[in-house]
Design a protein around this motif. Structure first.
Motif, PDB file in Angstrom:
ATOM      1  N   THR A  18     -33.764 121.904  87.396  1.00 38.18           N
ATOM      2  CA  THR A  18     -35.186 121.539  87.922  1.00 38.18           C
ATOM      3  C   THR A  18     -36.028 120.598  87.159  1.00 38.18           C
ATOM      4  O   THR A  18     -35.338 120.228  85.784  1.00 38.18           O
ATOM      5  N   LEU A  19     -37.274 120.207  87.552  1.00 35.87           N
ATOM      6  CA  LEU A  19     -37.879 119.304  86.618  1.00 35.87           C
ATOM      7  C   LEU A  19     -38.498 120.177  85.675  1.00 35.87           C
ATOM      8  O   LEU A  19     -38.808 119.363  84.620  1.00 35.87           O
ATOM      9  N   ASP A  20     -38.463 121.341  85.621  1.00 33.22           N
ATOM     10  CA  ASP A  20     -38.917 122.156  84.445  1.00 33.22           C
ATOM     11  C   ASP A  20     -38.031 122.036  83.205  1.00 33.22           C
ATOM     12  O   ASP A  20     -38.354 122.287  81.942  1.00 33.22           O
ATOM     13  N   ASP A  21     -36.671 121.625  83.423  1.00 35.94           N
ATOM     14  CA  ASP A  21     -35.679 121.326  82.428  1.00 35.94           C
ATOM     15  C   ASP A  21     -35.831 119.827  81.770  1.00 35.94           C
ATOM     16  O   ASP A  21     -34.931 119.318  80.904  1.00 35.94           O
ATOM     17  N   VAL A  22     -37.136 119.163  81.707  1.00 37.41           N
ATOM     18  CA  VAL A  22     -36.950 117.829  81.469  1.00 37.41           C
ATOM     19  C   VAL A  22     -36.744 117.895  79.884  1.00 37.41           C
ATOM     20  O   VAL A  22     -36.211 116.976  79.157  1.00 37.41           O
ATOM     21  N   ASP A  23     -37.410 118.742  78.988  1.00 35.17           N
ATOM     22  CA  ASP A  23     -37.202 118.899  77.474  1.00 35.17           C
ATOM     23  C   ASP A  23     -35.765 118.955  77.175  1.00 35.17           C
ATOM     24  O   ASP A  23     -35.381 118.285  76.320  1.00 35.17           O
ATOM     25  N   SER A  45     -38.334 108.095  76.814  1.00 37.68           N
ATOM     26  CA  SER A  45     -39.463 108.970  76.903  1.00 37.68           C
ATOM     27  C   SER A  45     -39.117 109.990  78.014  1.00 37.68           C
ATOM     28  O   SER A  45     -38.260 110.268  78.405  1.00 37.68           O
ATOM     29  N   LYS A  46     -40.243 111.003  77.843  1.00 35.05           N
ATOM     30  CA  LYS A  46     -40.020 112.255  79.096  1.00 35.05           C
ATOM     31  C   LYS A  46     -40.024 111.652  80.271  1.00 35.05           C
ATOM     32  O   LYS A  46     -39.333 112.059  81.237  1.00 35.05           O
ATOM     33  N   GLN A  47     -40.848 110.476  80.444  1.00 33.40           N
ATOM     34  CA  GLN A  47     -40.735 109.978  81.970  1.00 33.40           C
ATOM     35  C   GLN A  47     -39.452 109.497  82.308  1.00 33.40           C
ATOM     36  O   GLN A  47     -38.998 109.619  83.310  1.00 33.40           O
ATOM     37  N   ASP A  48     -38.748 108.892  81.357  1.00 33.86           N
ATOM     38  CA  ASP A  48     -37.549 108.358  81.544  1.00 33.86           C
ATOM     39  C   ASP A  48     -36.546 109.660  81.924  1.00 33.86           C
ATOM     40  O   ASP A  48     -35.675 109.568  82.951  1.00 33.86           O
ATOM     41  N   THR A  49     -36.711 110.545  81.204  1.00 30.37           N
ATOM     42  CA  THR A  49     -35.734 111.810  81.673  1.00 30.37           C
ATOM     43  C   THR A  49     -36.133 112.365  82.946  1.00 30.37           C
ATOM     44  O   THR A  49     -35.341 112.779  83.693  1.00 30.37           O
ATOM     45  N   LEU A  50     -37.576 112.344  83.296  1.00 31.02           N
ATOM     46  CA  LEU A  50     -37.752 112.937  84.464  1.00 31.02           C
ATOM     47  C   LEU A  50     -37.134 112.141  85.676  1.00 31.02           C
ATOM     48  O   LEU A  50     -36.673 112.568  86.559  1.00 31.02           O
ATOM     49  N   THR A  76     -30.686 133.416  74.631  1.00 33.79           N
ATOM     50  CA  THR A  76     -32.141 133.135  74.280  1.00 33.79           C
ATOM     51  C   THR A  76     -32.590 132.619  75.634  1.00 33.79           C
ATOM     52  O   THR A  76     -33.923 132.238  75.575  1.00 33.79           O
ATOM     53  N   GLY A  77     -31.893 132.208  76.816  1.00 37.50           N
ATOM     54  CA  GLY A  77     -32.336 131.501  77.880  1.00 37.50           C
ATOM     55  C   GLY A  77     -32.700 130.138  77.748  1.00 37.50           C
ATOM     56  O   GLY A  77     -33.283 129.368  78.650  1.00 37.50           O
ATOM     57  N   GLN A  78     -32.384 129.587  76.836  1.00 36.60           N
ATOM     58  CA  GLN A  78     -32.182 128.009  76.355  1.00 36.60           C
ATOM     59  C   GLN A  78     -31.088 127.268  76.985  1.00 36.60           C
ATOM     60  O   GLN A  78     -30.080 127.725  77.302  1.00 36.60           O
ATOM     61  N   VAL A  79     -31.682 125.915  77.656  1.00 33.37           N
ATOM     62  CA  VAL A  79     -30.809 124.981  78.401  1.00 33.37           C
ATOM     63  C   VAL A  79     -29.871 124.499  77.016  1.00 33.37           C
ATOM     64  O   VAL A  79     -30.558 123.832  76.359  1.00 33.37           O
TER      65      VAL A  79
END
Length: 172
Positions: A18-23, A45-50, A76-79
């Protein structure tokens, strides 16, 4: 069509990005050891990643009904990586791919996730999968072999210029 499937293995939950996985995806696209053999330039950048999330996994879910799964470490719930199938238009093959953060290497997670993804692909009615692997990426070659893939030959992808890549395949 979106990818609703959620797969579970002993240590992982595999679910759609999902877009919440950007980090998490940003990490998977910038850590030098992770992207060493995959041809991707580090995300700037994070925008590149989005943009990448929109153009690749999210688009693949819409177009094909499948794509890479985010791999969530149950503890941990971490991706911590991804695994899944992707249709490679350039060679007209469906590829099993996987990528994990270095601190999770050597634990058998790519094999564990790969087994679940192969079963998922069988459920979709796919008959054949490939794995396209850089010849120096011995870890990925070992995972593919453990998952029943055999070296079929060589191929090229525009993503990795001037490099013959190993083409592994298996019927499912």
């Amino acid at each position: 069509m979106s990818m609703k499937a959620v797969l579970e293995t002993p240590r992982l939950i595999l679910r759609a990005f999902t877009l919440d996985d950007v980090d998490a995806m940003y990490q998977l696209m910038t850590v030098p050891e992770v992207i060493r053999y995959v041809g991707n330039k580090p995300a700037q950048s994070k925008q590149d990643t989005l943009d990448y999330l929109h153009q690749h996994p999210l688009r693949d879910y819409q177009v094909y009904g499948y794509g890479r799964f985010a791999c969530v470490w149950k503890e941990t719930g971490q991706v911590i990586g991804f695994s899944g199938i992707k249709f490679l238009e350039e060679i007209s093959e469906t590829e099993l791919g996987y990528r994990f953060l270095p601190e999770f290497w050597g634990k058998g997670l790519a094999t564990e996730a790969g087994k679940a993804v192969i079963q998922f692909a069988q459920g979709l009615g796919l008959k054949r999968l490939v794995a396209v692997i850089h010849p120096q990426n011995e870890g990925s070659q070992q995972v593919a072999t453990k998952l029943g893939f055999a070296l079929e030959g060589k191929t090229e992808l525009s993503l990795i210029e001037h490099q013959d890549l190993l083409l592994f395949s298996r019927t499912i």
